[in-house]
Design an enzyme around this catalytic site. Sequence first.
Site, PDB file in Angstrom:
ATOM      1  N   HIS A 159       0.808  -1.223   0.000  1.00  0.00           N
ATOM      2  CA  HIS A 159       0.000   0.000   0.000  1.00  0.00           C
ATOM      3  C   HIS A 159       0.839   1.270   0.000  1.00  0.00           C
ATOM      4  O   HIS A 159       0.304   2.371  -0.069  1.00  0.00           O
ATOM      5  CB  HIS A 159      -1.001  -0.007   1.162  1.00  0.00           C
ATOM      6  CG  HIS A 159      -0.424   0.265   2.511  1.00  0.00           C
ATOM      7  ND1 HIS A 159      -0.608   1.472   3.155  1.00  0.00           N
ATOM      8  CD2 HIS A 159       0.295  -0.498   3.351  1.00  0.00           C
ATOM      9  CE1 HIS A 159      -0.014   1.423   4.337  1.00  0.00           C
ATOM     10  NE2 HIS A 159       0.534   0.237   4.478  1.00  0.00           N
ATOM     11  N   CYS A 213       0.874   4.987  12.177  1.00  0.00           N
ATOM     12  CA  CYS A 213       0.757   3.926  13.179  1.00  0.00           C
ATOM     13  C   CYS A 213       0.857   4.450  14.604  1.00  0.00           C
ATOM     14  O   CYS A 213       0.635   3.716  15.551  1.00  0.00           O
ATOM     15  CB  CYS A 213       1.831   2.863  12.947  1.00  0.00           C
ATOM     16  SG  CYS A 213       1.591   1.967  11.399  1.00  0.00           S
TER      17      CYS A 213
END
Length: 400
Positions: A201, A324
């Site tokens: 991705h 993240c």
Amino acid sequence: MNDCIYLDNNATTKIDDDVLAAMLPYLSIYYGNPSSMHTFGGQVGRAVRQARSQVASLLGAEDSEIIFTSCGTEGDNAAILAALKAQPKRKHIITTEVEHPAILNLCRKLERDGYTVTYLSVNEQGQLDLDELEASLTGNTAVVSVMYANNETGVIFPIEQIGQIVKEYGALFHVDAVQAVGKIPLDMKTSTIDMLTLSGHKIHAPKGIGALYVRKGVRFRPLLVGGHQERGRRGGTENVAGIVALGEAAKLAEQHLAGVAWEQQLRDKLERGILSSIPNTVINGDPVNRLPNTTNIGFKYIEGEAILLSLDQYDICASSGSACTSGSLEPSHVLRALGLPYSVLHGSIRFSLSRYTTEAEIDRVLEVLPSIINRLRELSPFNSDDADWLKEQEEAVLAR
């Protein structure tokens, strides 16, 4: 939101139209199991082999050296744990303070399991001291894991120099290249890298697919134990649609490597425009040795979250750090490692471009950003590094 200006490509990228077209038939028409003996499944198996060849080509590797995974995190975990299993008497790991959480959190867990981990520091430009690396290596070191390029600052580490030092001590060398793949040329045939992680991705493939390069001859024990898939190195029925998509994305990334210079030109234009029109701004990290698509800019005396929310009102997408860790209110561990002052630390924004970024989009950002920063600074009670509150906050951050 289809008309948004998307400058958060280090977090994730748009699926390329050709990638989507390549994968869709494997979600509907060609649904056979690639391990099946019949012709219907066999044609699916051929598509997997073709994708493996496409990924290998992008990396300058052999087809047999590619293992398909679900993501970068799985690849990182699989590589480090395999290195430890291959050398059970060695209990020392070396990494850096600015790695992705996939590495840092695994290493913290391994410390609780009895391993010793050395976290290499970086200087104010985000670069490593190779003397510190060499001083940290011992005969007990099993693996050295260093990212190729930092996801927040774009800083590129001297990977081949690092690899040469690591080899002198017989340790395995793993590289998280999630941000580097597709942005800079790689050639595993001439590299010192033993294992390398990538994620689909980040190169215009869908989420949920990645790959791990394992150099031929490196002992590798699987993280996921199951069937014979991936030559016994990663159990589980293959995510065929994702694998086909990753293969197509790798092919396109290889073709577009020459066009990365245009992304760098747009990045540089964005930087010049911001620095010339907005006072008290700084570039975070090494201004030379970095990815061509990435800039991390500190806007003094204001909060990065306020900048992002204001940009969002203009349908402009950027980031204050790693996706993240975006749920945390703590300052970026990467920028903290650079030793940035508190006045910069909390007001730093990452802009990351892609081959879809246009000059008109950059012009639009430069049009609206100065007024956003001016307005936020007018609301801020702090406009000097000498403010007592800022000094207190900086001391608190450094003490952690």
